[in-house]
Design a protein around this motif. Structure first.
Motif, mmCIF file in Angstrom:
data_model
loop_
_atom_site.group_PDB
_atom_site.id
_atom_site.type_symbol
_atom_site.label_atom_id
_atom_site.label_comp_id
_atom_site.label_asym_id
_atom_site.label_seq_id
_atom_site.Cartn_x
_atom_site.Cartn_y
_atom_site.Cartn_z
ATOM 1 N N VAL A 10 0.858 -1.183 0.000
ATOM 2 C CA VAL A 10 0.000 0.000 0.000
ATOM 3 C C VAL A 10 0.897 1.237 0.000
ATOM 4 C CG1 VAL A 10 -1.707 1.322 1.293
ATOM 5 C CG2 VAL A 10 -1.849 -1.178 1.240
ATOM 6 N N GLN A 11 0.526 2.200 -0.803
ATOM 7 C CA GLN A 11 1.283 3.457 -0.872
ATOM 8 C C GLN A 11 0.353 4.638 -0.701
ATOM 9 O OE1 GLN A 11 3.320 3.215 -4.693
ATOM 10 N NE2 GLN A 11 5.223 2.723 -3.641
ATOM 11 N N LEU A 12 0.856 5.665 -0.008
ATOM 12 C CA LEU A 12 0.161 6.931 0.121
ATOM 13 C C LEU A 12 1.050 8.001 -0.493
ATOM 14 C CD1 LEU A 12 -1.454 5.229 2.196
ATOM 15 C CD2 LEU A 12 -1.575 7.271 3.616
ATOM 16 N N VAL A 13 0.512 8.723 -1.449
ATOM 17 C CA VAL A 13 1.274 9.762 -2.134
ATOM 18 C C VAL A 13 0.591 11.099 -1.916
ATOM 19 C CG1 VAL A 13 2.151 10.589 -4.339
ATOM 20 C CG2 VAL A 13 2.099 8.133 -3.857
ATOM 21 N N GLU A 14 1.357 12.032 -1.342
ATOM 22 C CA GLU A 14 0.831 13.349 -1.018
ATOM 23 C C GLU A 14 1.279 14.373 -2.047
ATOM 24 O OE1 GLU A 14 1.729 12.359 3.672
ATOM 25 O OE2 GLU A 14 3.126 13.351 2.335
#
Length: 121
Positions: free
Chosen positions: A2-6
């Motif tokens: 899982v990745q979170l990109v801001e």
């Protein structure tokens, strides 16, 4: 995975506005909550705003009335609209998601890489 990109941080003058975005991607089964923390130099990380899948929203007292959190469930994306920014809002802002990954039996926290917000006086 899982990745979170801001995205969306930057430099703004006091009284200005910025909008942060955070997109979660990867092997996600369901997201229970998403939100934003921030950490200023020499300070502890603090919760700025959070929104749950049930629609509950909470804000840090000092940002109430100035910041608005919203979420696009179809895109697994959370936004933070920040207005009337103050120098004390200067910090690295981190996105987080509290979710079940595919095949997982318990929830886990995932974090973005952080985005700098600087408010000049």
């Amino acid at each position: 995975q899982v990745q979170l990109v801001e995205s969306g941080g930057g430099l703004v003058q006091a009284g200005g506005s910025l909008r942060l975005s955070c997109a979660a991607s990867g092997s996600i089964s369901s997201i229970l909550a998403m939100g934003w923390y921030r950490q200023a130099p020499g300070q502890q990380r603090e919760l700025v705003a959070t929104t749950t899948s049930g629609g509950t929203i909470n804000y840090l007292d000092s940002v109430k009335g100035r910041f608005t959190i919203s979420r696009d469930n179809a895109k697994n994306t959370v936004y933070l609209q920040m207005t009337s920014l103050k120098p004390e809002d200067t910090a690295v802002y981190y996105c987080y998601a509290y979710l079940f990954a595919l095949g997982a039996f318990r929830t886990q926290d995932y974090w973005g890489q952080g985005t700098q917000v600087t408010v000049s006086s």
